[in-house]
Scaffold this motif. Structure first.
Motif, PDB file in Angstrom:
ATOM      1  N   VAL A 196     -14.809   0.835  13.170  1.00 56.12           N
ATOM      2  CA  VAL A 196     -15.133   1.529  12.037  1.00 56.12           C
ATOM      3  C   VAL A 196     -13.871   1.983  10.985  1.00 56.12           C
ATOM      4  O   VAL A 196     -14.460   1.482   9.766  1.00 56.12           O
ATOM      5  N   ILE A 197     -13.209   2.326  11.869  1.00 56.15           N
ATOM      6  CA  ILE A 197     -11.651   3.081  11.096  1.00 56.15           C
ATOM      7  C   ILE A 197     -10.770   1.818  10.264  1.00 56.15           C
ATOM      8  O   ILE A 197     -10.640   1.524   8.988  1.00 56.15           O
ATOM      9  N   VAL A 198     -10.800   0.073  11.201  1.00 55.08           N
ATOM     10  CA  VAL A 198      -9.828  -0.973  10.915  1.00 55.08           C
ATOM     11  C   VAL A 198     -10.885  -1.540   9.287  1.00 55.08           C
ATOM     12  O   VAL A 198      -9.958  -1.738   8.553  1.00 55.08           O
ATOM     13  N   VAL A 199     -11.968  -1.313   9.814  1.00 50.51           N
ATOM     14  CA  VAL A 199     -12.774  -1.962   8.549  1.00 50.51           C
ATOM     15  C   VAL A 199     -13.019  -0.975   7.415  1.00 50.51           C
ATOM     16  O   VAL A 199     -12.793  -1.717   6.271  1.00 50.51           O
ATOM     17  N   ALA A 200     -12.331   0.173   7.186  1.00 51.46           N
ATOM     18  CA  ALA A 200     -12.471   1.566   6.118  1.00 51.46           C
ATOM     19  C   ALA A 200     -10.970   1.013   5.373  1.00 51.46           C
ATOM     20  O   ALA A 200     -10.761   0.870   4.109  1.00 51.46           O
ATOM     21  N   MET A 201     -10.258   0.829   6.991  1.00 48.44           N
ATOM     22  CA  MET A 201      -8.947   0.887   6.158  1.00 48.44           C
ATOM     23  C   MET A 201      -8.578  -0.566   5.745  1.00 48.44           C
ATOM     24  O   MET A 201      -7.671  -0.912   4.458  1.00 48.44           O
ATOM     25  N   GLY A 202      -9.135  -1.929   6.163  1.00 54.94           N
ATOM     26  CA  GLY A 202      -9.074  -2.472   5.486  1.00 54.94           C
ATOM     27  C   GLY A 202      -9.819  -2.890   3.772  1.00 54.94           C
ATOM     28  O   GLY A 202      -9.150  -3.356   2.895  1.00 54.94           O
ATOM     29  N   GLY A 203     -11.031  -2.062   3.837  1.00 48.41           N
ATOM     30  CA  GLY A 203     -11.713  -2.377   2.521  1.00 48.41           C
ATOM     31  C   GLY A 203     -10.448  -1.017   1.034  1.00 48.41           C
ATOM     32  O   GLY A 203     -10.436  -1.752   0.179  1.00 48.41           O
ATOM     33  N   GLY A 204      -9.527  -0.559   2.325  1.00 48.62           N
ATOM     34  CA  GLY A 204      -8.649   0.624   1.553  1.00 48.62           C
ATOM     35  C   GLY A 204      -7.697  -0.582   0.164  1.00 48.62           C
ATOM     36  O   GLY A 204      -7.540  -0.387  -0.343  1.00 48.62           O
ATOM     37  N   LEU A 205      -7.329  -0.802   1.679  1.00 44.77           N
ATOM     38  CA  LEU A 205      -6.125  -2.041   1.626  1.00 44.77           C
ATOM     39  C   LEU A 205      -6.483  -3.331   0.296  1.00 44.77           C
ATOM     40  O   LEU A 205      -6.389  -2.752  -1.211  1.00 44.77           O
ATOM     41  N   VAL A 206      -8.397  -3.716   0.514  1.00 47.41           N
ATOM     42  CA  VAL A 206      -8.867  -4.798  -0.547  1.00 47.41           C
ATOM     43  C   VAL A 206      -8.702  -3.855  -1.878  1.00 47.41           C
ATOM     44  O   VAL A 206      -8.460  -4.793  -2.823  1.00 47.41           O
ATOM     45  N   GLY A 207      -9.108  -2.713  -1.857  1.00 49.54           N
ATOM     46  CA  GLY A 207      -9.717  -1.699  -2.802  1.00 49.54           C
ATOM     47  C   GLY A 207      -8.584  -1.449  -3.358  1.00 49.54           C
ATOM     48  O   GLY A 207      -8.513  -1.496  -4.821  1.00 49.54           O
ATOM     49  N   MET A 208      -7.556  -1.174  -2.872  1.00 49.34           N
ATOM     50  CA  MET A 208      -5.578  -0.647  -3.290  1.00 49.34           C
ATOM     51  C   MET A 208      -5.638  -2.660  -4.514  1.00 49.34           C
ATOM     52  O   MET A 208      -4.668  -1.849  -5.179  1.00 49.34           O
ATOM     53  N   LEU A 209      -5.297  -3.390  -4.086  1.00 46.37           N
ATOM     54  CA  LEU A 209      -5.133  -4.649  -4.266  1.00 46.37           C
ATOM     55  C   LEU A 209      -5.863  -5.288  -5.928  1.00 46.37           C
ATOM     56  O   LEU A 209      -5.055  -5.455  -6.772  1.00 46.37           O
ATOM     57  N   LEU A 210      -7.313  -4.408  -5.913  1.00 44.08           N
ATOM     58  CA  LEU A 210      -8.196  -4.795  -7.298  1.00 44.08           C
ATOM     59  C   LEU A 210      -7.541  -3.985  -8.489  1.00 44.08           C
ATOM     60  O   LEU A 210      -7.989  -4.067  -9.737  1.00 44.08           O
ATOM     61  N   MET A 211      -6.919  -2.377  -7.436  1.00 42.55           N
ATOM     62  CA  MET A 211      -7.381  -1.049  -8.663  1.00 42.55           C
ATOM     63  C   MET A 211      -5.716  -1.852  -9.345  1.00 42.55           C
ATOM     64  O   MET A 211      -5.569  -1.464 -10.363  1.00 42.55           O
ATOM     65  N   LEU A 212      -4.424  -1.429  -9.111  1.00 38.37           N
ATOM     66  CA  LEU A 212      -3.540  -1.383  -8.613  1.00 38.37           C
ATOM     67  C   LEU A 212      -3.144  -2.857  -9.848  1.00 38.37           C
ATOM     68  O   LEU A 212      -1.780  -2.031 -10.871  1.00 38.37           O
ATOM     69  N   PRO A 213      -3.230  -3.932 -10.422  1.00 34.85           N
ATOM     70  CA  PRO A 213      -3.191  -4.221 -11.716  1.00 34.85           C
ATOM     71  C   PRO A 213      -3.340  -3.641 -12.917  1.00 34.85           C
ATOM     72  O   PRO A 213      -3.367  -3.878 -14.066  1.00 34.85           O
ATOM     73  N   LEU A 214      -4.984  -2.969 -12.790  1.00 33.67           N
ATOM     74  CA  LEU A 214      -5.573  -2.609 -14.343  1.00 33.67           C
ATOM     75  C   LEU A 214      -5.010  -1.658 -14.245  1.00 33.67           C
ATOM     76  O   LEU A 214      -4.123  -1.259 -14.981  1.00 33.67           O
TER      77      LEU A 214
END
Length: 172
Positions: free
Chosen positions: A29-47
């Motif tokens: 669960v922790i690893v998946v959450a961190m992966g979701g955080g990584l993807v979220g950061m990659l998607l939010m930073l361009p905007l």
């Protein structure tokens, strides 16, 4: 009065067992959450970074001020350190907090939108830390772009977690 702690099964201990509480927090669960955080950061930073840079209202001073947290790790404050700390926090600390508090947030359904509610809470801190000053247009742009960026992050974090392992449930 003594408690037995060595061989008691979940059904004989005080309080509900894991099957009654819900999904436990595991390494997966922790690893998946961190992966979701990584993807979220990659998607939010361009905007979050791209729009202010394109409109020439990007303030690197705010990032350097934020980077002073790096002094605790022996890192000198700079734009690079600030971006690194922001990225690391969004991929480690915030996902870990979400798996602890996510079960207590609205909405009931769809569960992944709890990530957007969570990100809205942290957006308020972001406003304080990175307030741009300037005119009405700059402030309005900052409010809209930063809120939408945080919703992108939170929704992504919630979706990745909910779609793969589920959002952990806790009983208080």
């Amino acid at each position: 009065m003594s408690k037995e702690t060595n061989s008691a099964s979940p059904s004989t201990t005080e309080g509900p067992g894991l099957e009654e509480v819900g999904l436990p927090i595991t390494l997966r669960v922790i690893v998946v959450a961190m992966g979701g955080g990584l993807v979220g950061m990659l998607l939010m930073l361009p905007l979050l970074g791209g729009v202010p840079i394109a409109l020439d209202v990007f303030r690197p001073e705010a990032i350097v001020e934020f980077a002073h947290f790096g002094l605790y790790l022996g890192l000198e404050p700079s734009v690079t350190t600030g971006i690194l700390l922001f990225f690391v926090g969004g991929t480690t600390v915030l996902p870990l907090l979400f798996i602890v508090v996510g079960s207590f947030l609205p909405p009931e359904e769809p569960r992944y939108l709890r990530g957007a509610a969570y990100a809205t809470i942290f957006w308020i801190g972001f406003l304080i830390a990175f307030w741009p000053g300037g005119g009405v247009l700059t402030i309005g742009l900052f409010l809209v772009v930063s809120l939408v960026s945080h919703w992108i992050y939170g929704t992504t974090l919630g979706y990745v977690l909910d779609a793969t392992v589920g959002i952990p449930q806790h009983d208080v």
